[in-house]
Design a protein around this motif. Structure first.
Motif, PDB file in Angstrom:
ATOM      1  N   GLY A   7       0.819  -1.218   0.000  1.00 67.17           N
ATOM      2  CA  GLY A   7       0.000   0.000   0.000  1.00 67.17           C
ATOM      3  C   GLY A   7       0.847   1.260   0.000  1.00 67.17           C
ATOM      4  N   LEU A  12       0.240   7.066   4.148  1.00 72.41           N
ATOM      5  CA  LEU A  12       1.306   6.586   5.032  1.00 72.41           C
ATOM      6  C   LEU A  12       2.444   5.967   4.214  1.00 72.41           C
ATOM      7  N   ASP A  32       2.191  -1.356  -4.327  1.00 72.81           N
ATOM      8  CA  ASP A  32       0.800  -0.968  -4.084  1.00 72.81           C
ATOM      9  C   ASP A  32      -0.073  -1.957  -4.851  1.00 72.81           C
ATOM     10  N   TYR A  33      -1.345  -1.663  -4.876  1.00 73.71           N
ATOM     11  CA  TYR A  33      -2.340  -2.543  -5.496  1.00 73.71           C
ATOM     12  C   TYR A  33      -1.855  -3.211  -6.783  1.00 73.71           C
ATOM     13  N   ILE A  38      -2.709  -7.373  -2.060  1.00 68.96           N
ATOM     14  CA  ILE A  38      -2.560  -8.214  -0.847  1.00 68.96           C
ATOM     15  C   ILE A  38      -3.686  -9.246  -0.705  1.00 68.96           C
ATOM     16  N   THR A  39      -4.709  -9.151  -1.543  1.00 67.38           N
ATOM     17  CA  THR A  39      -5.757 -10.186  -1.501  1.00 67.38           C
ATOM     18  C   THR A  39      -5.387 -11.380  -2.394  1.00 67.38           C
ATOM     19  N   THR A  63      -9.816   1.950   3.279  1.00 65.69           N
ATOM     20  CA  THR A  63      -9.966   3.030   4.263  1.00 65.69           C
ATOM     21  C   THR A  63     -11.221   3.899   4.055  1.00 65.69           C
ATOM     22  N   ILE A  78      -9.905  -7.049   2.340  1.00 60.50           N
ATOM     23  CA  ILE A  78      -8.629  -6.310   2.382  1.00 60.50           C
ATOM     24  C   ILE A  78      -8.133  -6.119   3.825  1.00 60.50           C
ATOM     25  N   ILE A 100      -0.753  -1.772  10.553  1.00 65.35           N
ATOM     26  CA  ILE A 100      -1.346  -0.513  11.035  1.00 65.35           C
ATOM     27  C   ILE A 100      -2.847  -0.702  11.237  1.00 65.35           C
ATOM     28  N   ASP A 103      -8.106   3.780  15.426  1.00 66.42           N
ATOM     29  CA  ASP A 103      -8.902   4.194  16.592  1.00 66.42           C
ATOM     30  C   ASP A 103     -10.371   3.790  16.436  1.00 66.42           C
ATOM     31  N   TYR A 126     -15.849  -0.749   8.846  1.00 67.28           N
ATOM     32  CA  TYR A 126     -14.413  -0.473   8.720  1.00 67.28           C
ATOM     33  C   TYR A 126     -13.686  -0.893  10.002  1.00 67.28           C
ATOM     34  N   LYS A 130     -11.031  -4.047  10.533  1.00 65.90           N
ATOM     35  CA  LYS A 130      -9.654  -3.804  10.996  1.00 65.90           C
ATOM     36  C   LYS A 130      -9.379  -4.602  12.282  1.00 65.90           C
ATOM     37  N   THR A 149      -3.542   3.869  15.025  1.00 63.82           N
ATOM     38  CA  THR A 149      -3.360   5.310  14.904  1.00 63.82           C
ATOM     39  C   THR A 149      -4.711   5.971  14.618  1.00 63.82           C
ATOM     40  N   VAL A 152      -5.453  10.333  10.490  1.00 59.10           N
ATOM     41  CA  VAL A 152      -4.196  10.463   9.731  1.00 59.10           C
ATOM     42  C   VAL A 152      -4.343  11.495   8.599  1.00 59.10           C
TER      43      VAL A 152
HETATM   44  N1  LIG Z   1      -6.559   7.659   7.122  1.00 57.58           N
HETATM   45  C1  LIG Z   1      -6.865   7.684   8.409  1.00 57.58           C
HETATM   46  O1  LIG Z   1      -7.416   8.659   8.933  1.00 57.58           O
HETATM   47  C2  LIG Z   1      -6.527   6.505   9.283  1.00 57.58           C
HETATM   48  C3  LIG Z   1      -6.897   6.525  10.626  1.00 57.58           C
HETATM   49  C4  LIG Z   1      -6.568   5.440  11.432  1.00 57.58           C
HETATM   50  C5  LIG Z   1      -5.889   4.368  10.905  1.00 57.58           C
HETATM   51  N2  LIG Z   1      -5.549   4.353   9.593  1.00 57.58           N
HETATM   52  C6  LIG Z   1      -4.844   3.179   9.069  1.00 57.58           C
HETATM   53  O2  LIG Z   1      -3.557   3.604   8.626  1.00 57.58           O
HETATM   54  C7  LIG Z   1      -3.131   2.793   7.528  1.00 57.58           C
HETATM   55  C8  LIG Z   1      -2.684   3.683   6.377  1.00 57.58           C
HETATM   56  O3  LIG Z   1      -3.782   4.496   6.002  1.00 57.58           O
HETATM   57  P1  LIG Z   1      -3.676   5.579   4.833  1.00 57.58           P
HETATM   58  O4  LIG Z   1      -4.413   6.768   5.322  1.00 57.58           O
HETATM   59  O5  LIG Z   1      -2.283   5.699   4.356  1.00 57.58           O
HETATM   60  O6  LIG Z   1      -4.577   4.848   3.741  1.00 57.58           O
HETATM   61  P2  LIG Z   1      -4.694   5.154   2.191  1.00 57.58           P
HETATM   62  O7  LIG Z   1      -4.147   6.497   1.878  1.00 57.58           O
HETATM   63  O8  LIG Z   1      -6.099   4.825   1.815  1.00 57.58           O
HETATM   64  O9  LIG Z   1      -3.706   4.058   1.562  1.00 57.58           O
HETATM   65  C9  LIG Z   1      -4.037   2.712   1.483  1.00 57.58           C
HETATM   66  C10 LIG Z   1      -3.324   2.167   0.265  1.00 57.58           C
HETATM   67  O10 LIG Z   1      -3.596   0.761   0.186  1.00 57.58           O
HETATM   68  C11 LIG Z   1      -3.890   0.473  -1.171  1.00 57.58           C
HETATM   69  N3  LIG Z   1      -4.662  -0.758  -1.283  1.00 57.58           N
HETATM   70  C12 LIG Z   1      -5.997  -0.941  -1.143  1.00 57.58           C
HETATM   71  N4  LIG Z   1      -6.307  -2.229  -1.382  1.00 57.58           N
HETATM   72  C13 LIG Z   1      -5.151  -2.864  -1.659  1.00 57.58           C
HETATM   73  C14 LIG Z   1      -4.827  -4.202  -1.993  1.00 57.58           C
HETATM   74  N5  LIG Z   1      -5.773  -5.152  -2.097  1.00 57.58           N
HETATM   75  N6  LIG Z   1      -3.534  -4.521  -2.221  1.00 57.58           N
HETATM   76  C15 LIG Z   1      -2.564  -3.577  -2.136  1.00 57.58           C
HETATM   77  N7  LIG Z   1      -2.817  -2.285  -1.852  1.00 57.58           N
HETATM   78  C16 LIG Z   1      -4.095  -1.945  -1.601  1.00 57.58           C
HETATM   79  C17 LIG Z   1      -4.664   1.677  -1.634  1.00 57.58           C
HETATM   80  O11 LIG Z   1      -4.750   1.691  -3.047  1.00 57.58           O
HETATM   81  P3  LIG Z   1      -6.050   2.387  -3.749  1.00 57.58           P
HETATM   82  O12 LIG Z   1      -6.001   3.822  -3.318  1.00 57.58           O
HETATM   83  O13 LIG Z   1      -5.788   2.148  -5.188  1.00 57.58           O
HETATM   84  O14 LIG Z   1      -7.244   1.648  -3.201  1.00 57.58           O
HETATM   85  C18 LIG Z   1      -3.821   2.799  -1.045  1.00 57.58           C
HETATM   86  O15 LIG Z   1      -2.727   3.113  -1.875  1.00 57.58           O
HETATM   87  C19 LIG Z   1      -4.301   1.877   7.215  1.00 57.58           C
HETATM   88  O16 LIG Z   1      -4.103   0.638   7.824  1.00 57.58           O
HETATM   89  C20 LIG Z   1      -5.499   2.562   7.858  1.00 57.58           C
HETATM   90  O17 LIG Z   1      -6.512   1.639   8.209  1.00 57.58           O
HETATM   91  C21 LIG Z   1      -5.843   5.401   8.766  1.00 57.58           C
END
Ligand SMILES: NC(=O)c1ccc[n+]([C@@H]2O[C@H](COP(=O)([O-])OP(=O)(O)OC[C@H]3O[C@@H](n4cnc5c(N)ncnc54)[C@H](OP(=O)(O)O)[C@@H]3O)[C@@H](O)[C@H]2O)c1
Length: 293
Positions: A7, A12, A32-33, A38-39, A63, A78, A100, A103, A126, A130, A149, A152
């Motif tokens: 990802g 992140l 990345d995807y 990852i599935t 997300t 996922i 990761i 909250d 969601y 998680k 976390t 974000v």
């Molecule tokens: N964002 C928040 O506010 C927040 C809060 C708390 C925790 N978190 C956790 O922090 C972590 C990072 O979040 P983030 O904000 O960086 O998320 P993000 O910006 O949505 O990034 C997630 C990445 O994973 C990719 N992805 C989705 N499905 C996939 C798959 N099957 N195989 C490989 N890659 C895949 C997405 O690609 P596509 O964009 O093409 O789908 C995207 O590039 C996650 O575990 C999230 O649950 C986030």
């Protein structure tokens, strides 16, 4: 040291790519995807066989909190089943997993910041997906870090800060909820902490809470974002009953980060200081000094 980052085009993942430049002696494989879904369990198996990773940092996730309410299977695939596959691959190849989480595993009914001992009770798909991912990691592996976390944001991808900047450019006045509180986390700081987990020799595996310091509402965050970027926008505080979303969100989801500070003697910055840092990085991205997305 060989490190898989999944990802890596998310917010992140992009910040980890930036921080990784400070570790030229390590071999990072950023996927990345497209490069590693990852599935796809066969692809995961082949990738681990080829590289023999020391660490896997799983930044891949579903997300879309609101969409998850209608795309239940996809969210679980996922955020839970694919995490199980990654944990199994780590177990079979002696790799350590840094996963990761969120909250949103909590229901927000507590009156103080959530600790790692507090019982999760997710309000939506969601958070539930998680949470199941977390339990797979804990069941399958002994050498893992799960880092929960919250809120974000970064110069990359989609997040609250960038949404506010867009709305602020289009409107003189906006409304933002003031009865949901939490701790914003700059993904650049989180990325630094995640790579620190690899460099530090204390193998204190387990579950950790990491966010920036301080508890605020989305309204407070919006006001500070506009102040930080020198924008004059009138922000009206509203209750969440006036801003209904498909997924119910916790009223309070700030995380207690004492375990991180005690276990690793790691400095966690105040949210205001980190927002300032992010705004500087964002501006330099816009000016073309850093690669934009
Ligand atoms: N964002 C928040 O506010 C927040 C809060 C708390 C925790 N978190 C956790 O922090 C972590 C990072 O979040 P983030 O904000 O960086 O998320 P993000 O910006 O949505 O990034 C997630 C990445 O994973 C990719 N992805 C989705 N499905 C996939 C798959 N099957 N195989 C490989 N890659 C895949 C997405 O690609 P596509 O964009 O093409 O789908 C995207 O590039 C996650 O575990 C999230 O649950 C986030």
């Amino acid at each position: 040291m060989k490190i898989l980052v999944t990802g890596s085009k998310g917010q992140l993942g992009r910040c980890i790519q930036d921080v990784a430049k400070g570790y030229p002696e390590w071999q990072f494989v950023f996927t990345d995807y497209k490069e590693l879904d990852i599935t796809d369990s066969r692809a995961i198996e082949n990738c681990f066989k080829e590289y023999k990773f020391d660490y896997c940092i799983n930044c891949a996730a579903y997300t879309a909190v609101d969409l998850a309410e209608s795309q239940v299977d996809k969210a679980y695939l996922i955020n839970a089943e694919a995490v199980k596959t990654l944990a199994e691959a780590c177990s079979a190849n002696n790799s350590k997993l840094i996963h990761i989480s969120t909250d949103f595993v909590f229901d927000g009914k507590k009156t103080m910041p959530y600790t790692e001992e507090d019982k999760p009770r997710p309000l939506g798909v969601y958070g539930a997906s998680k949470l199941l991912g977390e339990s797979y990691v804990q069941d399958i592996l002994e050498e893992y870090f799960i880092v929960r976390t919250s809120w974000v944001y970064s110069e990359y991808g989609r997040n609250f800060m960038k949404t506010m900047l867009k709305l602020g450019n289009e409107n003189k006045e906006i409304s933002v909820v003031n009865d949901q509180v939490g701790s914003p986390t700059y993904a650049g700081d989180l990325a630094t902490f995640i790579l620190f987990l690899i460099t530090n020799k204390r193998e204190e595996y387990g579950l950790y809470h990491y966010s920036n310091e301080g508890t605020i509402s989305w309204y407070d965050f919006a006001v500070q974002i506009f102040k930080q970027f020198g924008m004059k926008v009138n922000v009206n505080p509203i209750p969440s009953k006036d801003y209904l979303t498909p997924a119910k969100r916790p009223d309070r989801s700030d995380l207690n980060t004492l375990k991180v500070k005690k276990s690793f003697e790691f400095q966690i910055y105040k949210w205001e200081d980190s927002l300032k840092k992010c705004s500087i990085n964002f501006k330099s991205t816009l000016n073309g000094h850093r690669e934009n997305q």
